[in-house]
Write an enzyme that holds these catalytic residues in place. Structure first.
Site, PDB file in Angstrom:
ATOM      1  N   LYS A 189       6.242 -42.036   7.882  1.00 57.80           N
ATOM      2  CA  LYS A 189       6.279 -41.047   8.957  1.00 57.80           C
ATOM      3  C   LYS A 189       6.824 -41.597  10.267  1.00 57.80           C
ATOM      4  CE  LYS A 189       2.589 -38.095   7.136  1.00 57.80           C
ATOM      5  NZ  LYS A 189       1.264 -37.482   7.387  1.00 57.80           N
ATOM      6  N   LYS A 242       7.824 -37.164  -4.087  1.00 65.54           N
ATOM      7  CA  LYS A 242       6.676 -36.270  -4.183  1.00 65.54           C
ATOM      8  C   LYS A 242       7.001 -34.891  -3.598  1.00 65.54           C
ATOM      9  CE  LYS A 242       2.228 -35.582  -1.963  1.00 65.54           C
ATOM     10  NZ  LYS A 242       1.410 -35.981  -0.810  1.00 65.54           N
ATOM     11  N   LYS A 287       5.297 -30.264   1.548  1.00 65.39           N
ATOM     12  CA  LYS A 287       5.524 -29.088   2.379  1.00 65.39           C
ATOM     13  C   LYS A 287       6.359 -29.415   3.616  1.00 65.39           C
ATOM     14  CE  LYS A 287       0.877 -29.837   4.209  1.00 65.39           C
ATOM     15  NZ  LYS A 287      -0.505 -29.356   4.147  1.00 65.39           N
TER      16      LYS A 287
END
Length: 329
Positions: free
Chosen positions: A111, A192, A195
């Site tokens: 991130k 993976k 969303k």
């Protein structure tokens, strides 16, 4: 009966991967265990959020918990920020965590990669996640494969706190489903399903309508040979679709492979789309009921009260052990 804790961030739509990797287990688990299901809204603000959108997502996720079958008479459903003990315990556990081990967290690396600046919360949220779990004397944490590293850190922090201060925390075990624990992107099956993926074709949400589901599965990346076969290395796309099909129908992958032998991907994808649509329809019907009902707020009020009662006891033990405040009897 064991105590189980699970938390999901209200940062956008819940994907089919979230459902298969974690939420699908919850209904079964609540029948014979003491379950806490938490909407971890404080975790979501480690990255910028729209205030109104976040509040909408919080209630939407609560309605989805109920829609998949969480029973408030059997489980405790609550919002993290409505239980102050989470932030309190998170800070205390930050003070026993080491910067080096937080910087090694894979999700932090992912991130923060390529960004000029990231919030301190993005680095230090694993101790808050540990607090979420440890406050309730949790024995089992059902998670997807991607959260295993954070659970290992939770165990380390609990053991470190117990050794340094007092034997307060239960050391939780990780429960990862054998099949379907890591559902992959429909457009890049080496990653993976997420969303946060900018390509909306890469994931299915629990609230997608039938046409969206059919279109996304039809466009899912497979390969050119047209053979329905389970092979993660050489055929990750069709392997991912087989995993989804198997988990949602409880039919073995071997059985599915035999059934679609010589038929090809077109029929397989059409059938899978129907399976996903039929699985999500009753969930969507219940969601629409709860999101429009005053019952949802009542359930969350009751859940916060129950969670506060338990968590506040653990906080008192932690503060006493660390010497904070005045000595409590």
């Amino acid at each position: 009966m064991k105590t189980i804790f699970s938390g999901i961030q209200p940062s956008g739509s819940v994907t089919l991967g979230n459902y298969i990797g974690a939420m699908k287990q919850f209904v079964e688990l609540q029948e014979h265990n003491n379950c806490y299901f938490c909407i971890v809204d404080q975790h979501s603000i480690t990255v910028p959020q729209d205030r109104l959108e976040l509040r909408k997502n919080i209630k939407s996720l609560a309605a989805l918990y109920l829609a998949i079958g969480i029973d408030p008479s059997k489980s405790t459903l609550f919002i993290q920020s409505e239980v102050p003990a989470h932030a309190q315990a998170g800070w205390m556990l930050q003070c026993v965590a080491y910067i080096g081990e937080l910087e090694r967290m894979t999700q932090f690396k992912d991130k923060s990669s390529g960004k000029e600046a990231v919030s301190a919360g993005l680095l230090t949220y694993p101790p808050l996640m540990a607090a979420d779990i440890l406050l309730y004397n949790t024995e089992v944490v059902p998670v997807g494969e991607d959260q295993k590293q954070h659970l290992e850190l939770t165990r380390d922090l609990a053991e470190r706190f117990n050794k340094k201060y007092n034997d307060i925390f239960t050391i939780p075990e990780v429960r990862i489903p054998k099949d379907g624990a890591r559902i992959m992107s429909l457009q890049d099956p080496t990653k993976k399903m997420s969303k946060s993926d900018p390509n909306t074709k890469s994931f299915i949400t629990l609230l997608d309508d039938p046409k969206q589901i059919e279109k996304k599965i039809k466009s899912a990346v497979t390969d050119s040979d047209g053979i329905v076969e389970y092979n993660r290395e050489d055929k990750p796309g069709i392997t991912n679709l087989l995993s989804i099909y198997s988990v949602l129908t409880n039919e073995s992958i071997d059985s599915l492979v035999k059934r679609y032998q010589g038929i090809g991907y077109g029929v397989f994808k059409a059938d899978l789309a129907e399976v996903v649509i039929n699985t999500l329809k009753p969930i969507q019907d219940k969601y629409n009921y709860y999101i429009q009902s005053d019952e949802l707020d009542s359930i969350l009020d009751q859940g916060a009260e129950k969670a506060n009662f338990v968590a506040s006891k653990t906080i008192k033990k932690m503060e006493n052990a660390m010497g904070l405040g005045r000595k409590r009897k």
